[in-house]
Design a protein around this motif. Structure first.
Motif, PDB file in Angstrom:
ATOM      1  N   ARG A  21       0.844  -1.219   0.000  1.00 58.97           N
ATOM      2  CA  ARG A  21       0.000   0.000   0.000  1.00 58.97           C
ATOM      3  C   ARG A  21       0.869   1.255   0.000  1.00 58.97           C
ATOM      4  O   ARG A  21       0.539   2.264  -0.615  1.00 58.97           O
ATOM      5  N   GLU A  24       2.140   1.668  -3.565  1.00 58.51           N
ATOM      6  CA  GLU A  24       1.066   2.187  -4.429  1.00 58.51           C
ATOM      7  C   GLU A  24       0.863   3.680  -4.195  1.00 58.51           C
ATOM      8  O   GLU A  24       0.747   4.472  -5.141  1.00 58.51           O
ATOM      9  N   ALA A  25       0.867   4.057  -2.923  1.00 55.21           N
ATOM     10  CA  ALA A  25       0.643   5.471  -2.575  1.00 55.21           C
ATOM     11  C   ALA A  25       1.802   6.345  -3.060  1.00 55.21           C
ATOM     12  O   ALA A  25       1.594   7.477  -3.499  1.00 55.21           O
ATOM     13  N   ALA A  26       3.015   5.802  -2.986  1.00 55.98           N
ATOM     14  CA  ALA A  26       4.193   6.568  -3.420  1.00 55.98           C
ATOM     15  C   ALA A  26       4.068   6.912  -4.902  1.00 55.98           C
ATOM     16  O   ALA A  26       4.256   8.066  -5.304  1.00 55.98           O
ATOM     17  N   ALA A  28       1.290   6.851  -6.712  1.00 61.01           N
ATOM     18  CA  ALA A  28       0.097   7.674  -6.921  1.00 61.01           C
ATOM     19  C   ALA A  28       0.372   9.138  -6.598  1.00 61.01           C
ATOM     20  O   ALA A  28      -0.273  10.036  -7.141  1.00 61.01           O
ATOM     21  N   SER A  29       1.334   9.385  -5.723  1.00 64.92           N
ATOM     22  CA  SER A  29       1.666  10.767  -5.351  1.00 64.92           C
ATOM     23  C   SER A  29       2.769  11.345  -6.228  1.00 64.92           C
ATOM     24  O   SER A  29       3.310  12.413  -5.932  1.00 64.92           O
ATOM     25  N   GLY A  30       3.148  10.613  -7.280  1.00 68.18           N
ATOM     26  CA  GLY A  30       4.134  11.139  -8.215  1.00 68.18           C
ATOM     27  C   GLY A  30       5.576  10.863  -7.851  1.00 68.18           C
ATOM     28  O   GLY A  30       6.489  11.418  -8.459  1.00 68.18           O
ATOM     29  N   HIS A  31       5.790  10.007  -6.841  1.00 72.85           N
ATOM     30  CA  HIS A  31       7.167   9.641  -6.489  1.00 72.85           C
ATOM     31  C   HIS A  31       7.650   8.487  -7.356  1.00 72.85           C
ATOM     32  O   HIS A  31       6.869   7.855  -8.067  1.00 72.85           O
TER      33      HIS A  31
END
Lengths: 130, 120
Positions: A21, A24-26, A28-31
């Motif tokens: 997760r 995925e979040a990384a 999704a945040s453009g990282h």
């Protein structure tokens, strides 16, 4: 930011799900994720032989799909994997073992890949372990 | 300049492959000439004891690997004083030479000094 992510626990451990997760979040945040490195029991999170009950999350499958979809560099430590019976086709043939449970997108490689990722990334984030 | 990496080794040598696998990261880093430190914390302290009989539990002795650290250019070895005293071990009773024992304050400063940290 460039992240390197190390995972030390099997797919059934909460930390494997948390690592997924986070990854995925990384994205999704453009990282950027420079590499995923699975070590110790983390090699089991890459196993293609895991069967979960239908009403439960199949984290190993989700990992493989995630890595394929985003064409990430998913590295499984070869020494840790051999010790735990996680083998790709080459290693199963080399050691004459009957089962193959590691497939694309995962790659077996050595600890140099972990060090290389640490040097390239801004942050190393580790999940699992003692 | 290379990023520095601190490995915090917390597993006893007889608890499974964890201690050896932590050490393998250190040795690999040393082979690549990277700035690596190794801190023995909690049960990781037990790796440093002299006269271990690994054969009695059908294991390989980790001590030889520890002695190889300086050969791989890894000289920054630390032990947590609090972990030592919790287990009734004095710094003098350690088999590995040149391990610096650190107070809790110093451990905090040590972790802060490194760019990246791996705890295993």
């Amino acid at each position: 930011m460039k992240f390197a992510i190390a995972l030390y626990s099997a797919a059934h451990a909460p930390s494997s799900r948390r690592a997924l997760r986070f990854a995925e979040a990384a994205l999704a945040s453009g990282h950027e994720i420079v590499r995923l490195f699975f070590y110790q029991d983390g090699v089991h999170s890459a196993s293609s032989n895991i069967v979960t009950p239908q009403d439960e999350q199949d984290i190993a499958q989700q990992w493989a799909t995630f890595v394929s979809q985003h064409q990430l560099d998913g590295v499984v430590c070869i020494a840790a994997a051999l010790r735990r019976g996680v083998l790709n086709e080459d290693e199963a043939a080399r050691y004459q073992r009957p089962g193959v449970n590691l497939k694309a997108p995962w790659e077996l490689s050595g600890l140099g890949q972990l060090h290389d990722a640490i040097q390239t990334a801004d942050r190393l984030i580790c999940f699992g372990g003692p | 300049m290379s990023k520095s990496l601190l490995i915090i080794s917390r597993q006893a040598p007889w608890s499974g492959p964890g201690a050896k696998e932590a050490l393998d990261i250190v040795l690999a880093g040393g082979a690549f000439d990277l700035p690596i430190g190794l801190l023995f914390l909690d049960d990781g302290i037990f790796q440093l004891l002299a006269n271990q009989n690994a054969a009695a539990i059908e294991q390989k002795n980790l001590s030889a690997n520890l002695q190889a650290l300086t050969m791989f250019g890894v000289d920054d070895l630390y032990a947590c004083n609090h972990s030592l005293s919790e287990r009734g071990i004095t710094p003098a009773g350690l088999a590995v030479a040149d391990v610096q024992s650190l107070s809790t304050e110093e451990v905090r400063a040590l972790i802060d000094r490194y760019d990246q940290v791996i705890t295993l």
